[in-house]
Design an enzyme around this catalytic site. Structure first.
Site, short mmCIF file in Angstrom:
data_model
loop_
_atom_site.label_atom_id
_atom_site.label_comp_id
_atom_site.label_asym_id
_atom_site.label_seq_id
_atom_site.Cartn_x
_atom_site.Cartn_y
_atom_site.Cartn_z
N ASP A 67 56.82 45.71 -37.26
CA ASP A 67 57.67 44.66 -36.71
C ASP A 67 58.77 44.25 -37.68
O ASP A 67 58.76 44.64 -38.85
CB ASP A 67 56.81 43.44 -36.33
N ASN A 136 45.86 33.65 -35.07
CA ASN A 136 45.62 33.52 -33.63
C ASN A 136 45.27 34.86 -32.98
O ASN A 136 45.28 34.99 -31.77
CB ASN A 136 46.84 32.90 -32.94
N HIS A 138 46.93 37.72 -33.41
CA HIS A 138 48.02 38.64 -33.11
C HIS A 138 47.96 39.87 -34.01
O HIS A 138 47.45 39.84 -35.12
CB HIS A 138 49.40 37.96 -33.16
N GLU A 143 51.81 38.24 -29.62
CA GLU A 143 51.22 36.91 -29.57
C GLU A 143 50.39 36.73 -28.30
O GLU A 143 50.75 37.24 -27.24
CB GLU A 143 52.33 35.85 -29.57
C1 GLP Z 1 52.52 38.50 -39.76
C2 GLP Z 1 52.67 39.98 -39.45
C3 GLP Z 1 51.34 40.60 -39.07
C4 GLP Z 1 50.28 40.24 -40.10
C5 GLP Z 1 50.13 38.73 -40.14
C6 GLP Z 1 49.04 38.28 -41.09
O1 GLP Z 1 52.47 37.75 -38.61
N1 GLP Z 1 53.61 40.21 -38.41
O2 GLP Z 1 51.49 42.00 -38.98
O3 GLP Z 1 49.06 40.84 -39.76
O4 GLP Z 1 51.37 38.21 -40.56
O5 GLP Z 1 49.58 37.95 -42.32
P1 GLP Z 1 48.73 37.62 -43.60
O6 GLP Z 1 48.24 38.91 -44.12
O7 GLP Z 1 49.74 36.99 -44.54
O8 GLP Z 1 47.64 36.70 -43.21
#
Ligand code: GLP
Length: 264
Positions: A67, A136, A138, A143
Protein backbone atom coordinates in the site's frame (compact mmCIF):
# COMPACT_ATOMS: atom_id res chain seq x y z
CA UNK A 1 -3.25 -21.51 8.57
CA UNK A 2 -0.13 -22.42 10.49
CA UNK A 3 0.73 -20.61 13.69
CA UNK A 4 4.24 -20.32 15.07
CA UNK A 5 4.57 -18.94 18.59
CA UNK A 6 7.90 -17.71 19.87
CA UNK A 7 8.67 -16.65 23.42
CA UNK A 8 9.69 -13.11 22.48
CA UNK A 9 9.47 -10.69 19.58
CA UNK A 10 13.10 -10.96 18.48
CA UNK A 11 12.74 -14.73 18.06
CA UNK A 12 9.52 -14.27 16.05
CA UNK A 13 11.33 -11.79 13.81
CA UNK A 14 14.19 -14.29 13.34
CA UNK A 15 11.68 -16.85 12.07
CA UNK A 16 10.28 -14.39 9.49
CA UNK A 17 13.76 -13.34 8.36
CA UNK A 18 14.78 -17.00 7.99
CA UNK A 19 11.68 -17.80 5.95
CA UNK A 20 12.20 -14.86 3.58
CA UNK A 21 15.89 -15.72 3.23
CA UNK A 22 15.04 -19.30 2.44
CA UNK A 23 12.56 -18.19 -0.22
CA UNK A 24 15.27 -16.08 -1.87
CA UNK A 25 17.80 -18.90 -1.69
CA UNK A 26 15.32 -21.26 -3.26
CA UNK A 27 14.30 -18.75 -5.94
CA UNK A 28 16.55 -15.71 -6.49
CA UNK A 29 13.93 -14.43 -8.99
CA UNK A 30 11.15 -14.46 -6.41
CA UNK A 31 8.53 -11.73 -6.39
CA UNK A 32 8.26 -10.53 -2.80
CA UNK A 33 5.25 -8.71 -1.39
CA UNK A 34 6.37 -6.23 1.26
CA UNK A 35 4.63 -4.59 4.20
CA UNK A 36 5.36 -1.51 6.29
CA UNK A 37 4.71 -0.68 9.94
CA UNK A 38 6.66 -0.77 13.18
CA UNK A 39 6.36 -4.56 13.38
CA UNK A 40 8.32 -4.86 10.14
CA UNK A 41 11.25 -2.61 11.16
CA UNK A 42 13.30 -5.44 12.75
CA UNK A 43 12.48 -7.81 9.86
CA UNK A 44 14.12 -5.45 7.39
CA UNK A 45 17.03 -4.90 9.81
CA UNK A 46 17.49 -8.68 9.88
CA UNK A 47 17.42 -8.99 6.09
CA UNK A 48 19.89 -6.12 5.73
CA UNK A 49 22.21 -7.81 8.26
CA UNK A 50 22.13 -11.05 6.24
CA UNK A 51 22.84 -9.10 3.05
CA UNK A 52 25.83 -7.39 4.68
CA UNK A 53 27.17 -10.78 5.76
CA UNK A 54 26.99 -11.89 2.12
CA UNK A 55 24.19 -14.35 2.85
CA UNK A 56 21.51 -12.73 0.69
CA UNK A 57 21.34 -11.41 -2.85
CA UNK A 58 18.38 -9.26 -3.87
CA UNK A 59 19.64 -8.40 -7.37
CA UNK A 60 17.16 -10.56 -9.25
CA UNK A 61 14.12 -10.34 -7.06
CA UNK A 62 11.20 -8.00 -7.59
CA UNK A 63 9.09 -6.39 -4.90
CA UNK A 64 5.56 -5.06 -4.59
CA UNK A 65 4.44 -3.16 -1.52
CA UNK A 66 0.98 -3.63 -0.14
CA UNK A 67 0.00 0.00 0.00
CA UNK A 68 0.84 3.70 -0.16
CA UNK A 69 -0.81 6.83 1.21
CA UNK A 70 -2.83 8.85 -1.29
CA UNK A 71 -1.54 12.37 -1.77
CA UNK A 72 1.96 11.76 -0.41
CA UNK A 73 4.81 12.10 -2.88
CA UNK A 74 7.30 9.24 -2.80
CA UNK A 75 9.95 11.66 -1.49
CA UNK A 76 7.78 12.67 1.46
CA UNK A 77 9.50 11.12 4.51
CA UNK A 78 6.12 9.77 5.71
CA UNK A 79 5.41 7.92 2.48
CA UNK A 80 5.74 4.15 2.47
CA UNK A 81 8.16 4.53 -0.42
CA UNK A 82 10.46 6.59 1.83
CA UNK A 83 9.98 4.00 4.61
CA UNK A 84 11.08 1.21 2.25
CA UNK A 85 14.11 3.18 1.06
CA UNK A 86 15.17 3.81 4.66
CA UNK A 87 14.63 0.28 5.90
CA UNK A 88 15.52 -1.88 2.91
CA UNK A 89 15.88 -0.51 -0.62
CA UNK A 90 18.90 1.75 0.01
CA UNK A 91 20.66 -0.84 2.15
CA UNK A 92 20.64 -3.88 -0.14
CA UNK A 93 21.28 -4.59 -3.83
CA UNK A 94 17.65 -4.43 -4.97
CA UNK A 95 17.43 -2.78 -8.37
CA UNK A 96 15.31 0.38 -7.99
CA UNK A 97 13.25 -0.42 -11.11
CA UNK A 98 12.47 -3.86 -9.68
CA UNK A 99 10.78 -2.31 -6.61
CA UNK A 100 7.15 -1.27 -6.90
CA UNK A 101 4.74 0.74 -4.79
CA UNK A 102 1.48 2.35 -5.87
CA UNK A 103 1.88 6.03 -6.81
CA UNK A 104 -0.25 7.94 -4.31
CA UNK A 105 0.11 11.15 -6.33
CA UNK A 106 -1.16 9.77 -9.65
CA UNK A 107 -3.65 12.14 -11.29
CA UNK A 108 -6.05 9.24 -11.84
CA UNK A 109 -5.91 7.00 -8.77
CA UNK A 110 -8.31 4.42 -10.20
CA UNK A 111 -6.09 4.04 -13.27
CA UNK A 112 -3.07 3.73 -10.98
CA UNK A 113 -4.77 0.89 -9.06
CA UNK A 114 -5.44 -0.94 -12.33
CA UNK A 115 -1.86 -0.39 -13.52
CA UNK A 116 -0.52 -1.83 -10.23
CA UNK A 117 -2.81 -4.83 -10.38
CA UNK A 118 -1.83 -5.55 -14.01
CA UNK A 119 1.87 -5.19 -13.23
CA UNK A 120 1.62 -7.79 -10.46
CA UNK A 121 -0.06 -10.17 -12.93
CA UNK A 122 2.46 -9.46 -15.67
CA UNK A 123 5.33 -10.41 -13.37
CA UNK A 124 3.63 -13.71 -12.55
CA UNK A 125 2.05 -12.78 -9.21
CA UNK A 126 3.56 -12.58 -5.74
CA UNK A 127 5.47 -15.61 -4.47
CA UNK A 128 5.78 -14.61 -0.83
CA UNK A 129 3.73 -11.85 0.78
CA UNK A 130 4.84 -10.34 4.10
CA UNK A 131 1.98 -9.03 6.22
CA UNK A 132 1.38 -7.15 9.44
CA UNK A 133 -2.02 -6.56 11.01
CA UNK A 134 -3.70 -3.36 12.12
CA UNK A 135 -5.39 -3.09 15.52
CA UNK A 136 -8.79 -3.31 13.81
CA UNK A 137 -7.77 -6.36 11.79
CA UNK A 138 -6.89 -4.56 8.59
CA UNK A 139 -4.40 -6.08 6.17
CA UNK A 140 -2.57 -3.57 4.00
CA UNK A 141 -5.20 -0.84 4.27
CA UNK A 142 -8.24 -3.08 3.78
CA UNK A 143 -10.40 -1.57 6.48
CA UNK A 144 -13.39 -3.33 8.03
CA UNK A 145 -15.99 -3.91 6.78
CA UNK A 146 -14.27 -4.88 3.55
CA UNK A 147 -14.86 -6.81 0.36
CA UNK A 148 -12.81 -9.97 0.87
CA UNK A 149 -12.42 -10.40 -2.91
CA UNK A 150 -11.35 -6.80 -3.65
CA UNK A 151 -8.51 -5.85 -5.99
CA UNK A 152 -6.09 -2.91 -5.63
CA UNK A 153 -8.22 0.12 -4.82
CA UNK A 154 -8.42 3.44 -3.00
CA UNK A 155 -9.49 3.04 0.62
CA UNK A 156 -10.72 5.62 3.10
CA UNK A 157 -8.82 5.11 6.35
CA UNK A 158 -10.83 4.53 9.50
CA UNK A 159 -10.52 6.97 12.44
CA UNK A 160 -8.88 4.13 14.43
CA UNK A 161 -6.21 3.57 11.78
CA UNK A 162 -5.58 7.29 11.52
CA UNK A 163 -5.17 7.46 15.30
CA UNK A 164 -2.80 4.47 15.21
CA UNK A 165 -0.66 6.20 12.58
CA UNK A 166 -0.68 9.68 14.14
CA UNK A 167 2.57 9.18 16.14
CA UNK A 168 4.38 8.65 12.83
CA UNK A 169 3.32 12.12 11.59
CA UNK A 170 3.97 15.59 12.98
CA UNK A 171 0.30 16.04 13.97
CA UNK A 172 -3.15 14.46 13.57
CA UNK A 173 -4.02 16.89 10.73
CA UNK A 174 -1.03 15.56 8.77
CA UNK A 175 -2.26 11.94 8.63
CA UNK A 176 -3.61 11.10 5.16
CA UNK A 177 -7.29 10.10 4.92
CA UNK A 178 -6.91 7.75 1.98
CA UNK A 179 -4.50 5.15 0.67
CA UNK A 180 -4.07 2.86 -2.31
CA UNK A 181 -3.99 -0.73 -1.12
CA UNK A 182 -3.80 -4.15 -2.71
CA UNK A 183 -7.21 -5.71 -2.19
CA UNK A 184 -7.82 -8.81 -0.09
CA UNK A 185 -8.41 -10.72 -3.34
CA UNK A 186 -5.01 -9.59 -4.64
CA UNK A 187 -3.30 -10.60 -1.39
CA UNK A 188 -5.00 -13.99 -1.27
CA UNK A 189 -3.60 -14.82 -4.71
CA UNK A 190 -0.02 -14.69 -3.37
CA UNK A 191 1.66 -18.10 -3.38
CA UNK A 192 2.47 -17.84 0.28
CA UNK A 193 1.58 -15.41 3.09
CA UNK A 194 3.68 -14.74 6.19
CA UNK A 195 2.00 -12.60 8.84
CA UNK A 196 3.99 -11.28 11.79
CA UNK A 197 2.29 -9.86 14.89
CA UNK A 198 4.03 -8.96 18.12
CA UNK A 199 2.99 -7.35 21.40
CA UNK A 200 0.04 -7.66 23.75
CA UNK A 201 -1.93 -4.91 22.00
CA UNK A 202 -2.38 -7.24 19.01
CA UNK A 203 -3.53 -10.23 21.14
CA UNK A 204 -7.28 -9.67 20.82
CA UNK A 205 -7.30 -9.11 17.07
CA UNK A 206 -4.88 -12.00 16.48
CA UNK A 207 -7.22 -14.37 18.34
CA UNK A 208 -10.11 -13.15 16.18
CA UNK A 209 -8.05 -13.61 13.02
CA UNK A 210 -7.07 -17.20 13.85
CA UNK A 211 -10.04 -18.54 15.79
CA UNK A 212 -12.95 -16.32 14.75
CA UNK A 213 -15.31 -16.87 11.82
CA UNK A 214 -14.24 -15.53 8.42
CA UNK A 215 -15.90 -12.15 8.26
CA UNK A 216 -15.54 -8.88 6.40
CA UNK A 217 -15.68 -7.20 9.81
CA UNK A 218 -12.21 -8.60 10.47
CA UNK A 219 -10.40 -8.57 7.09
CA UNK A 220 -7.47 -10.68 8.33
CA UNK A 221 -9.79 -13.67 8.86
CA UNK A 222 -9.78 -14.10 5.06
CA UNK A 223 -6.25 -15.50 5.48
CA UNK A 224 -7.84 -18.62 7.01
CA UNK A 225 -8.89 -19.52 3.48
CA UNK A 226 -5.35 -19.27 2.08
CA UNK A 227 -3.68 -22.61 1.41
CA UNK A 228 -0.22 -21.55 2.57
CA UNK A 229 -0.41 -18.91 5.28
CA UNK A 230 1.89 -18.89 8.31
CA UNK A 231 1.25 -16.57 11.25
CA UNK A 232 4.28 -15.88 13.43
CA UNK A 233 3.60 -14.52 16.90
CA UNK A 234 5.45 -13.68 20.05
CA UNK A 235 3.95 -14.95 23.31
CA UNK A 236 2.14 -11.67 24.16
CA UNK A 237 0.45 -11.51 20.74
CA UNK A 238 -0.63 -15.16 21.21
CA UNK A 239 -1.97 -14.53 24.73
CA UNK A 240 -5.68 -14.53 23.80
CA UNK A 241 -5.72 -17.68 21.68
CA UNK A 242 -8.24 -20.05 23.24
CA UNK A 243 -6.43 -23.15 22.08
CA UNK A 244 -3.42 -22.13 24.11
CA UNK A 245 -0.11 -23.57 23.08
CA UNK A 246 2.89 -23.35 25.38
CA UNK A 247 5.61 -21.13 23.94
CA UNK A 248 7.98 -23.30 21.98
CA UNK A 249 11.11 -22.52 20.10
CA UNK A 250 10.44 -23.45 16.48
CA UNK A 251 13.79 -22.17 15.28
CA UNK A 252 15.19 -25.61 14.43
CA UNK A 253 12.02 -26.67 12.66
CA UNK A 254 11.93 -23.44 10.66
CA UNK A 255 15.40 -24.05 9.37
CA UNK A 256 14.64 -27.67 8.60
CA UNK A 257 11.13 -27.64 7.17
CA UNK A 258 9.13 -25.19 5.09
CA UNK A 259 6.02 -25.38 7.23
CA UNK A 260 6.69 -25.06 10.95
CA UNK A 261 4.00 -24.64 13.53
CA UNK A 262 0.58 -26.08 14.17
CA UNK A 263 -2.19 -26.23 11.63
CA UNK A 264 -5.76 -24.99 12.02
C1 GLP B 1 -0.36 0.10 8.58
C2 GLP B 1 -0.02 -0.71 7.34
C3 GLP B 1 -0.28 -2.19 7.57
C4 GLP B 1 0.37 -2.65 8.86
C5 GLP B 1 -0.22 -1.86 10.01
C6 GLP B 1 0.32 -2.30 11.36
O1 GLP B 1 -1.70 0.33 8.68
N1 GLP B 1 -0.76 -0.27 6.21
O2 GLP B 1 0.22 -2.93 6.47
O3 GLP B 1 0.15 -4.01 9.05
O4 GLP B 1 0.11 -0.50 9.79
O5 GLP B 1 1.37 -1.48 11.75
P1 GLP B 1 2.29 -1.75 12.99
O6 GLP B 1 3.22 -2.83 12.60
O7 GLP B 1 3.02 -0.44 13.18
O8 GLP B 1 1.43 -2.12 14.13
Amino acid sequence: MKVVIQSHAAAAVDVVVAMVARELHRNPYAVLGLATGRTMDPVYAGLVALYREGMLDFSNCRTFNLDEYAGLHRDNPHSYHAYMKRHLFDAVNLRPHYTHLPDGTAADLAAECLRYEQLISRLGGIDLQLLGIGLNGHIGFNEPPCDLASRTHVEELSPETMRQNTPLFSGPDQVPHHAITMGMGTILESGRCLLLATGIEKAEIVAGMIEGPVSNDLPATALQTHLDCTVILDQPAAARLRQTVAARDFWTEVKASPAPGRSF
